[in-house]
Design an enzyme around this catalytic site. Structure first.
Site, PDB file in Angstrom:
ATOM      1  N   LYS A  47      42.552  19.312   3.637  1.00  0.00           N
ATOM      2  CA  LYS A  47      42.587  17.976   4.214  1.00  0.00           C
ATOM      3  C   LYS A  47      43.930  17.620   4.850  1.00  0.00           C
ATOM      4  O   LYS A  47      44.024  16.651   5.591  1.00  0.00           O
ATOM      5  CB  LYS A  47      42.195  16.943   3.153  1.00  0.00           C
ATOM      6  CG  LYS A  47      40.739  17.053   2.739  1.00  0.00           C
ATOM      7  CD  LYS A  47      39.826  16.606   3.881  1.00  0.00           C
ATOM      8  CE  LYS A  47      38.400  16.454   3.435  1.00  0.00           C
ATOM      9  NZ  LYS A  47      37.603  15.683   4.370  1.00  0.00           N
ATOM     10  N   SER A 281      34.510  22.667  -5.480  1.00  0.00           N
ATOM     11  CA  SER A 281      33.764  22.822  -4.221  1.00  0.00           C
ATOM     12  C   SER A 281      33.982  24.207  -3.611  1.00  0.00           C
ATOM     13  O   SER A 281      33.122  24.716  -2.896  1.00  0.00           O
ATOM     14  CB  SER A 281      34.150  21.726  -3.224  1.00  0.00           C
ATOM     15  OG  SER A 281      35.492  21.885  -2.797  1.00  0.00           O
TER      16      SER A 281
HETATM   17  C1  LIG Z   1      37.853  19.495  -2.629  1.00  0.00           C
HETATM   18  C2  LIG Z   1      37.029  19.136  -1.438  1.00  0.00           C
HETATM   19  N1  LIG Z   1      35.979  19.907  -1.132  1.00  0.00           N
HETATM   20  C3  LIG Z   1      35.177  19.620  -0.096  1.00  0.00           C
HETATM   21  C4  LIG Z   1      35.392  18.503   0.687  1.00  0.00           C
HETATM   22  C5  LIG Z   1      34.456  18.200   1.821  1.00  0.00           C
HETATM   23  O1  LIG Z   1      35.035  18.462   3.078  1.00  0.00           O
HETATM   24  P1  LIG Z   1      34.558  17.662   4.353  1.00  0.00           P
HETATM   25  O2  LIG Z   1      34.937  16.232   4.158  1.00  0.00           O
HETATM   26  O3  LIG Z   1      35.279  18.299   5.489  1.00  0.00           O
HETATM   27  O4  LIG Z   1      33.076  17.825   4.447  1.00  0.00           O
HETATM   28  C6  LIG Z   1      36.468  17.661   0.399  1.00  0.00           C
HETATM   29  C7  LIG Z   1      36.702  16.448   1.163  1.00  0.00           C
HETATM   30  O5  LIG Z   1      37.434  15.568   0.781  1.00  0.00           O
HETATM   31  C8  LIG Z   1      37.313  17.990  -0.679  1.00  0.00           C
HETATM   32  O6  LIG Z   1      38.357  17.214  -1.015  1.00  0.00           O
END
Ligand SMILES: Cc1ncc(COP(=O)(O)O)c(C=O)c1O
Length: 323
Positions: A47, A281
């Site tokens: 991010k 994630s």
């Molecule tokens: C740890 C983590 N995984 C996945 C995501 C998802 O990414 P995106 O917002 O680009 O879909 C985020 C988004 O904040 C995140 O912080």
């Protein structure tokens, strides 16, 4: 690989993250998984990229006056990136976050100079399980603070900078680093910005690269299923929001589901077997990639992002009670 020249600030250290082939995790599996180590960004997540792009886009459009205030709703990672970028550029940053997200994130944002506003979860919610309803409460507070302080809203769910960061950088870097050797991409969606930007770059390079949205089991609303289990444990996404403005439906070739347990077990395997210490994630992304290799994509190469660092979850059950 990373630049070897002297950088003028940590902002320039964002991006150009390495790509690793997960040869240990895929032993005995017909196919290959590539992992882009986004936790090596200065704020330990992908991010940072969108924080830089959204702020620099706003500067280019004269939407941010010197010393201005930036407000954003965050699960912690976007806020950390914004705290870094705003701190270096001299903007004040207010992070609005649900109390359901891990406390490491709030502490890190404060340490980086952000003002952190924590919003209670809905009655009956469980810490660590942030639902779309919890996020709606955070959004209300973020809107109120933005209006009260005449601030710039970074608005990661809508700002094109979220898409552009991955379309202009993450995706093209991946193609260059892999020699274009990608057959499929799967990505756990929060705002959908990473998926949308990377998928657009990949498909522009080769329309045959198949792109899959990853969702939590029981909250696969983008796939058209009801949200029966919105309080999953995969922090950072899976908010059961059926309309994500940044997603381009034409770039979605399919949907994959991952359970909490699958994401957790895979994050633990990533740490032990590959030395990659990442969050829930990232585990979900790799678990989804393995599903592709064992079903529709045998013998092929799947690309994933390793979204953030496992250090952000030391207070959660991600690493708890390891056998
Ligand atoms: C740890 C983590 N995984 C996945 C995501 C998802 O990414 P995106 O917002 O680009 O879909 C985020 C988004 O904040 C995140 O912080």
């Amino acid at each position: 690989m990373r630049q070897s020249r002297l950088l003028s600030s940590a902002i320039e250290a964002i991006g150009e993250t390495p790509v690793v082939e997960l040869t240990r995790l895929t032993r005995g599996v017909d196919g290959c998984i590539l992992a882009k180590l986004e936790y090596l960004n200065p704020g330990f997540s992908k991010k940072d990229r969108i924080a830089r792009q959204i702020i620099e886009d706003a500067e280019a459009q004269d939407l941010l006056a010197p010393g201005g205030i930036v407000v954003e709703l965050t699960s912690g990672n976007t806020g950390t990136g914004l705290a870094i970028v705003c701190g270096i550029k001299g903007y004040r940053f207010v992070a609005v976050m649900s109390r359901g997200n891990s406390m490491e994130r709030a502490r890190m944002m404060s340490a980086l100079g952000a003002e952190v506003v924590l919003v209670d979860q809905l009655p009956g919610s469980i810490p660590g399980q942030v639902s779309g309803g919890d996020l709606a409460l955070v959004e209300e507070v973020a809107q109120r603070i933005t209006a009260e302080r005449g601030a710039f809203r970074a608005d990661q769910f809508r700002q094109p900078g979220n898409f552009r960061a991955h379309y202009l950088h993450t995706g093209p870097e991946y193609l260059r680093q892999s020699g274009g050797r990608i057959d499929a991409f799967c990505d756990f969606a929060g705002t959908g910005g990473s998926f949308a930007g990377c998928a657009a770059a990949f498909k522009e390079h080769d329309p045959a690269i198949q792109c899959f949205v990853v969702e939590p089991e029981g909250a696969a609303v983008l796939a058209g299923e009801p949200a029966e289990h919105p309080n999953h444990r995969i922090q950072g996404g899976g908010y059961a929001m059926p309309d994500l403005p940044l997603l381009r439906p034409g770039h979605i070739d399919g949907y994959l589901k991952v359970s909490d347990e699958e994401a957790i077990l895979m994050a633990r395997r990533l740490a032990r077997e590959e030395g990659i210490f990442a969050g829930f994630s990232s585990g979900a992304n790799v678990a989804a990639a393995l599903k592709l290799l064992s079903t529709t994509h045998k013998g092929l190469t799947v690309a994933v992002l390793i979204n953030d660092s496992g250090l952000k979850y030391l207070s959660t059950d991600l690493w708890g009670n390891l056998p």
